[in-house]
Design a protein around this motif. Structure first.
Motif, PDB file in Angstrom:
ATOM      1  N   GLY A   1       0.782  -1.229   0.000  1.00 14.39           N
ATOM      2  CA  GLY A   1       0.000   0.000   0.000  1.00 14.39           C
ATOM      3  C   GLY A   1       0.808   1.271   0.000  1.00 14.39           C
ATOM      4  O   GLY A   1       0.261   2.356   0.205  1.00 14.39           O
ATOM      5  N   THR A   2       2.115   1.162  -0.250  1.00 15.05           N
ATOM      6  CA  THR A   2       2.966   2.351  -0.300  1.00 15.05           C
ATOM      7  C   THR A   2       3.774   2.364  -1.596  1.00 15.05           C
ATOM      8  O   THR A   2       4.000   1.322  -2.220  1.00 15.05           O
ATOM      9  CB  THR A   2       3.957   2.404   0.890  1.00 15.05           C
ATOM     10  OG1 THR A   2       4.907   1.325   0.770  1.00 15.05           O
ATOM     11  CG2 THR A   2       3.225   2.300   2.211  1.00 15.05           C
ATOM     12  N   ALA A   3       4.195   3.546  -1.994  1.00 16.26           N
ATOM     13  CA  ALA A   3       5.125   3.714  -3.106  1.00 16.26           C
ATOM     14  C   ALA A   3       6.479   4.066  -2.520  1.00 16.26           C
ATOM     15  O   ALA A   3       6.623   5.091  -1.831  1.00 16.26           O
ATOM     16  CB  ALA A   3       4.651   4.811  -4.041  1.00 16.26           C
ATOM     17  N   GLU A   4       7.462   3.214  -2.764  1.00 13.98           N
ATOM     18  CA  GLU A   4       8.812   3.430  -2.249  1.00 13.98           C
ATOM     19  C   GLU A   4       9.688   3.951  -3.376  1.00 13.98           C
ATOM     20  O   GLU A   4       9.832   3.302  -4.409  1.00 13.98           O
ATOM     21  CB  GLU A   4       9.388   2.125  -1.694  1.00 13.98           C
ATOM     22  CG  GLU A   4       8.573   1.519  -0.562  1.00 13.98           C
ATOM     23  CD  GLU A   4       9.175   0.235  -0.044  1.00 13.98           C
ATOM     24  OE1 GLU A   4      10.196  -0.232  -0.616  1.00 13.98           O
ATOM     25  OE2 GLU A   4       8.633  -0.317   0.926  1.00 13.98           O
ATOM     26  N   GLY A   5      10.249   5.131  -3.187  1.00 12.87           N
ATOM     27  CA  GLY A   5      11.088   5.724  -4.219  1.00 12.87           C
ATOM     28  C   GLY A   5      12.272   6.455  -3.622  1.00 12.87           C
ATOM     29  O   GLY A   5      12.642   6.235  -2.468  1.00 12.87           O
TER      30      GLY A   5
END
Length: 268
Positions: free
Chosen positions: A171-175
């Motif tokens: 449920g997260t966007a890791e960048g």
């Protein structure tokens, strides 16, 4: 024949370095049209130069694209000319060209720049932009074959910067921080499409994790949608999510240099 030469450097505007490169190009290819992509790349910041060139490329006409962000000038790094997508990229083989070459469809042929007949007569060990790369770009703009610059290089020997990371997980966007512009706006490797897949929409809030810190940040169409001094997330002109402070410096306040890891999720 008229050909476009685009020029990106970290030379700044206070000195005559950019003008010297222009002069060399015009002296060899007087019909060339020069487009200055920018010359305020932070000194030696190859990653920032690579990001600027790649993000600007879709709006540039095909031609010769010269990029000189060259902290190892005079050392053992190669100079290269790379053909990709009907364009020619010229510069040091340190990764500054790599993201733009990828954006153009990937390298089709590459050559090491060794032919001294294409250089200026007296080559300074500290100014290859003027004495090597600018004249080579000028000669290529007149229709000279790319193979004339020197021997071919295996494509897998070209130096490439690591691709920016982005992963959707739990449920997260890791960048990561892709670049920081002169206003302190923090561009992330996360796209608005990535956020859309998580169900995050403009007008709502985002949860932003910076290491152990968590912030709740409004997600708006532009930084001016929040009061001066407030933090905001928005989609920038490259389609990437950016963190900014209206009339402020987000990178300084948040302590986010290029390469720093960031996570985003809908801020329910």
């Amino acid at each position: 024949m008229t050909c476009v030469i685009t020029l990106l450097t970290d030379y700044g505007l206070e000195d005559g370095f950019v003008a010297a490169c222009h002069g060399v190009i015009v002296g060899i290819a007087p019909q060339a049209r020069i487009i200055d992509v920018g010359h305020l790349v932070p000194a030696g910041d190859v990653r920032r130069g690579a990001a600027i060139l790649a993000q600007t490329l879709p709006y540039l006409p095909a031609g010769v694209h010269l990029a000189v962000v060259d902290p190892a000038v005079g050392g053992t790094r190669r100079g290269v000319a790379v053909e990709a997508g009907g364009r020619i990229f010229v510069g040091p083989d340190n990764g500054v060209l790599s993201w733009a070459v990828h954006a153009a469809g990937g390298p089709q042929a590459a050559y090491e720049i060794t032919n001294q007949d294409l250089f200026l007569d007296n080559v300074s060990p500290t100014f290859h932009g003027r004495d090597v790369f600018a004249p080579v770009a000028a000669h290529l703009s007149t229709g000279r074959p790319v193979a004339d610059v020197g021997p071919p290089l295996p494509l897998d020997r070209l130096v490439a910067l690591p691709a920016p990371t982005c992963r959707l997980r739990d449920g997260t966007a890791e960048g990561e921080v892709l670049s920081v512009d002169r206003h302190g706006n923090v561009q992330l490797s996360i796209t608005c499409g990535d956020l859309g897949k998580l169900g995050a929409h403009v007008g709502e809030n985002l949860a932003v994790w910076l290491g152990r810190r968590q912030l709740l940040v409004p997600y708006r169409e532009t930084f001016s949608a929040v009061p001066p001094g407030d933090l905001v997330a928005f989609t920038d002109s490259a389609g990437l999510v950016a963190l900014a402070i209206n009339a402020g410096d987000a990178a300084e306040r948040l302590g986010l240099p290029p390469g720093a890891h960031v996570r985003l999720s809908p801020g329910r």
